[in-house]
Scaffold this active site. Structure first.
Site, short mmCIF file in Angstrom:
data_model
loop_
_atom_site.label_atom_id
_atom_site.label_comp_id
_atom_site.label_asym_id
_atom_site.label_seq_id
_atom_site.Cartn_x
_atom_site.Cartn_y
_atom_site.Cartn_z
N LYS A 91 -71.19 -3.38 -17.61
CA LYS A 91 -72.62 -3.09 -17.61
C LYS A 91 -73.30 -4.41 -17.90
CE LYS A 91 -76.85 -2.04 -19.05
NZ LYS A 91 -77.82 -3.09 -18.70
N CYS B 229 -76.47 -18.40 -27.74
CA CYS B 229 -76.19 -17.96 -29.12
C CYS B 229 -75.62 -19.10 -29.95
CB CYS B 229 -75.22 -16.78 -29.11
SG CYS B 229 -75.87 -15.30 -28.32
#
Length: 461
Positions: free
Chosen positions: A160, A268
């Site tokens: 996904k 990140c």
């Protein structure tokens, strides 16, 4: 959020996709389960052959898929091509090392005898279909660093992907299909975030991995916990970049610019908080600000562009809110700080000083080319500032003093400590964080074993 390609350099919607309906999701879940029953029995040599073929194809496609990635999320084109090459490297690394990493283990003879057994073996077996919920910022790499070890372990993947990179998501499904993996080994689910919960609850899905925001991580972890399913989470980061007096300031400042602004600062593991010892603070700040100002911002398709647009209008607005809040609280803007006129979701490389604990940017992740600059009186204060964050993904320390290095290794709350360089991921080294940066590890032997059934096989005397 619609599933669509929206060019962040122009704001133009280029292609929109219909989300898969329940019948198509069910078909793909059935296929994943059926494929796993046979794929799990294939040998490492066959899995490696297929994964090496996928790596070859990805390298051949680097120009084409690089342009897709740049169009969908704004990554400068040279960085997009480099991402494809890095993914191929990781595929080859796992193809070459998985058998060794998952080899049977034999406990010590004395322990085997003490248990009353004639023989004991620890074996790593695949779990089954693994759901991967992946972000847009490294739309190839984030997926491959899950898919390569999962497939080599004998699992199958359900992706996904972020809704703003649908073409990249579909490309990845097609890549593994073209490489010769059985149909159902790796499938893309074009679904919205609201549909993830039902997929994760399905008994055919055995585990999940997510890279993304804290709210998304909490949602997946909550459902997985309720269903008693294994998860790995890699969430936000606000990595410190500590500079001590013994550092090479010129090099530290150059690397700091790259560490903050690679991928337009949307990483990140980008260094975000620059903590500099009093003795060298002003000298470092002068070099760092000059380097940030010199970055070339522009069309991400231009080979010379170093900083492109942010991935979305919302992302730019969120970044602006953090900067504006800091300025209202008394922070000083050393460069940047104002959005440019014109189309696209651009934001300039920005450096803020005078940060206090009351400012949102001190506690929240700035996902874009905005750096915060702190002054530390000594090593102890540098560690305190570095750890004063809800995140603990990675860290960067610049020092030539071995005793200082030992202290930082001991005291920094992070999943990695990188000395005299910037944080980077490599397939041979474990990757992940602590605190609100998540749990579990990707990459290396630790990563491939995350989604294995670690089985003790005991034979009586």
């Amino acid at each position: 959020m619609p599933i669509a390609t929206v060019n962040p350099a122009t704001g133009e919607t280029l292609k929109t996709y219909q989300a898969m309906d329940e019948q198509e999701i069910e078909r793909r879940l059935e296929l994943a389960e059926a494929t796993f029953r046979t794929y799990r029995t294939t040998g490492f040599a066959e899995r490696a052959r297929l994964l090496n073929r996928a790596a070859d194809l990805l390298e051949e496609d680097q120009e084409e898929i690089g342009r897709v990635v740049t169009t969908e999320m704004g990554k400068p084109i040279r960085q997009a091509r480099a991402e494809a090459v890095k993914c191929a490297k990781a595929m080859r690394w796992y193809a070459g090392h998985a058998e060794e990493l998952l080899a049977d283990e034999t406990p010590a003879d004395a322990d085997v005898r003490d248990s009353g057994a004639s023989r004991v073996v620890v074996r790593y077996r695949p779990l089954g279909p693994v759901l991967a919920v992946m972000p847009w910022n490294f739309p190839l790499w984030q997926v491959v660093r899950f898919a390569a070890p999962a497939l080599m372990a004998g699992n199958v993947g359900l992706l996904k992907h972020a809704s703003n990179v649908p073409q990249t998501a579909l490309y990845l499904e097609d890549l593994f299909h073209r490489a010769g993996f059985p149909e159902g080994c790796f499938q893309t689910l074009l679904i919205g975030s609201a549909a993830v919960d039902d997929v994760l609850r399905d008994e055919r899905v055995k585990a999940a991995t997510l890279t993304g925001s804290e709210p998304a991580g909490r949602a997946v972890a909550s459902t997985a916990g309720e269903m008693i399913k294994k998860t790995v989470l890699e969430l936000g980061g606000s990595d410190p970049f500590v500079v001590m007096p013994s550092a090479d300031l010129d090099r530290a400042a150059r690397v700091a610019v790259t560490a903050r602004c690679q991928n337009t600062g949307q990483s990140c593991i980008a260094a975000k908080r620059f903590i500099v010892h009093d003795d060298v603070h002003d000298a470092f700040a002068e070099r760092f600000v000059a380097g940030m100002k010199a970055l070339r911002v522009g069309d991400p398709m231009d080979e010379e562009t170093e900083v492109g647009p942010l991935s979305s209008e919302r992302g730019r607005a969120d970044l602006e809110e953090l900067v504006d809040d800091a300025v209202r609280g008394g922070a000083t803007v050393l460069c940047g700080g104002e959005r440019p006129d014109g189309p696209g979701w651009y934001y300039p490389p920005t450096v803020l000083s005078g940060i206090t604990r009351e400012m949102r940017i001190h506690r929240e992740e700035a996902f874009g080319p905005v750096a915060t600059l702190y002054r530390a009186a000594d090593l102890d204060e540098a560690v305190l500032i570095a750890n004063d964050s809800p995140f603990g993904l990675s860290s960067n320390v610049w020092t030539g003093d071995e005793a200082e290095a030992d202290r930082f290794i001991r005291d920094l709350e992070a999943g990695g400590v990188f000395f005299n360089g910037m944080t980077a991921s490599h397939p041979a080294f474990p990757f992940g964080g602590v605190k609100r940066s998540g749990y579990g590890r990707e990459l290396s032997g630790h990563g491939i074993r995350e989604f294995c059934n670690i089985t003790t096989v005991w034979h009586g005397a």
